[in-house]
Write an enzyme that holds these catalytic residues in place. Structure first.
Site, PDB file in Angstrom:
ATOM      1  N   GLY A  75       0.759  -1.148  -0.102  1.00 21.62           N
ATOM      2  CA  GLY A  75       0.023   0.026  -0.119  1.00 21.62           C
ATOM      3  C   GLY A  75       0.918   1.325  -0.027  1.00 21.62           C
ATOM      4  O   GLY A  75       1.402   1.765  -1.020  1.00 21.62           O
ATOM      5  N   GLU A  90      -4.363   7.859  -2.164  1.00 24.91           N
ATOM      6  CA  GLU A  90      -3.624   8.688  -2.768  1.00 24.91           C
ATOM      7  C   GLU A  90      -2.428   9.165  -1.878  1.00 24.91           C
ATOM      8  O   GLU A  90      -2.014  10.195  -2.172  1.00 24.91           O
ATOM      9  CB  GLU A  90      -4.290   9.616  -3.639  1.00 24.91           C
ATOM     10  CG  GLU A  90      -4.996   9.006  -4.712  1.00 24.91           C
ATOM     11  CD  GLU A  90      -5.306  10.007  -5.925  1.00 24.91           C
ATOM     12  OE1 GLU A  90      -4.484  10.847  -6.166  1.00 24.91           O
ATOM     13  OE2 GLU A  90      -6.434   9.908  -6.276  1.00 24.91           O
TER      14      GLU A  90
END
Length: 379
Positions: free
Chosen positions: A131, A363
């Site tokens: 991630g 993001e």
């Protein structure tokens, strides 16, 4: 410094506000409840030019600046963050990446339908074990001469099922770590590509978030974006601009909460007068408006730097870090201002509170933004 918007920017802002209020607001609660993708509304967004706002008109875009883009993002996010994240991914990550780094053939084949809104795209970086640490990709793209053989899994992909075009980050040479990563364009329906189940999310429930599984997917070499090993750099550059879009989304969520809180506090009475006239509510609204305005200037600065073709990496990280914090803080307080009604779906603020949380995560988490900012300071 000139804080005045141009006539064109004001027109874009008004068009986005009209669309949000007239087309997105009706049915937004039902879509959230049913986790329903806003198919008709996304089609309209494409027709209005909201899905390729900063792309050259010769590639089907609207040819607008980043300021216009964040103005539209804010207005749409005030009403429906699910719609705005679809818009953000298509604009900031997929279209911008293809226009900036793609070949002319890739632009004609993939960018034109994406920027014109005929299709939408997805940006596929995150994996079950990669991630925030985007260098540790397990998805592999084995070089087979004229094509790559793609295997692996991507998860938490926005537009995962609705997209027609995916930009996939995959590792070709593990020994080179991030310098061995490539960005590959994969089309929906490719043999070996499976779309996983839709995630049941806390917020932005109208957007479709899925896992993608790749099993010996054959990707032609001409679908690689940039030079061999350029994928990680492409991803980081796309995310740097994408953070401006998510910062604008957070700003819109917070602004929407403020507008609803002002309206409700002027209508709701307690102790013989509107609660807006009580000092406790006065102070909340004043602080809310001030911090939202501070977030707005951080977002505008990042967008302005991007339009001026200056380094905007640190500014976009600051904008996302602060705007997402403001969105989370003040949507919680908006629920408090609404009292018991704030806990009821009909009044919208509970949904804004749920939607706000993701802006601190996707993001680049807030923790990653702090790393980006600190590294910039220490250079």
């Amino acid at each position: 410094m000139n804080f005045n918007l141009t006539e064109e920017q004001l027109a874009v802002q008004q068009a986005a506000r009209d669309f949000a209020q007239n087309e997105l607001l009706p049915g937004v609660i039902e879509r959230d409840n049913k986790q329903q993708f806003p198919t008709d509304q996304v089609r309209q967004m494409g027709e209005l030019g909201f899905l390729g706002m900063m792309i050259d008109p010769k590639y089907g875009g609207a040819g607008l600046d980043t300021i216009s883009y964040i103005l539209a993002m804010e207005e749409i996010s005030k009403v429906d963050a699910s719609a705005s994240v679809i818009m953000s991914v298509n604009n900031s990550l997929v279209c911008w990446g293809l226009e900036t780094f793609g070949t002319e053939e890739q632009k004609q084949k993939f960018l034109v339908p994406l920027a014109s809104g005929k299709k939408i795209g997805a940006f596929c970086l995150s994996e079950p074990e990669a991630g925030s640490d985007a260098t540790s990709l397990h998805t592999s793209a084995i070089d087979k001469g004229d094509h790559y053989l793609l295997n692996g899994t991507k998860n938490l992909i926005t537009n995962g099922n609705s997209a027609s075009t995916y930009i996939i980050m995959a590792q070709t040479d593990p020994e080179k770590r991030h310098k061995g990563i490539n960005a590959l364009i994969v089309e929906k329906g490719s043999e070996g590509l499976t779309v996983g189940k839709k995630e049941d999310k806390l917020g932005i429930r109208g957007s479709d978030t899925h896992s993608l599984m790749f099993s010996d997917v054959k990707v032609p070499k001409e679908n690689r974006v940039g030079e061999d090993g350029f994928g990680f750099t492409l991803a980081m550059k796309c995310l740097s601009g994408g953070r401006i879009g998510i910062a604008a989304q957070a700003l819109g969520i917070a602004s929407g909460a403020l507008e609803l809180s002002i309206k409700y506090s002027k209508e709701r009475k307690a102790f013989g007068k509107p609660i807006a006239e009580h000092q406790g509510i006065h102070f909340k609204l004043a602080e809310m408006a001030t911090e939202i305005e501070a977030a707005r200037y951080l977002v505008f600065k990042a967008a302005w730097l991007k339009d001026q073709k200056q380094d905007y990496g640190q500014a976009s990280a600051m904008a996302k870090l602060y705007a997402s914090k403001v969105a989370m803080k003040w949507t919680v307080e908006a629920v408090q201002i609404h009292g018991g009604y704030g806990y009821v779906k009909e009044y919208h603020v509970e949904r804004l509170m749920r939607d706000a949380k993701i802006t601190q995560i996707y993001e680049g988490t807030s923790e990653i933004q702090k790393i980006v900012i600190a590294r910039g300071l220490l250079k």
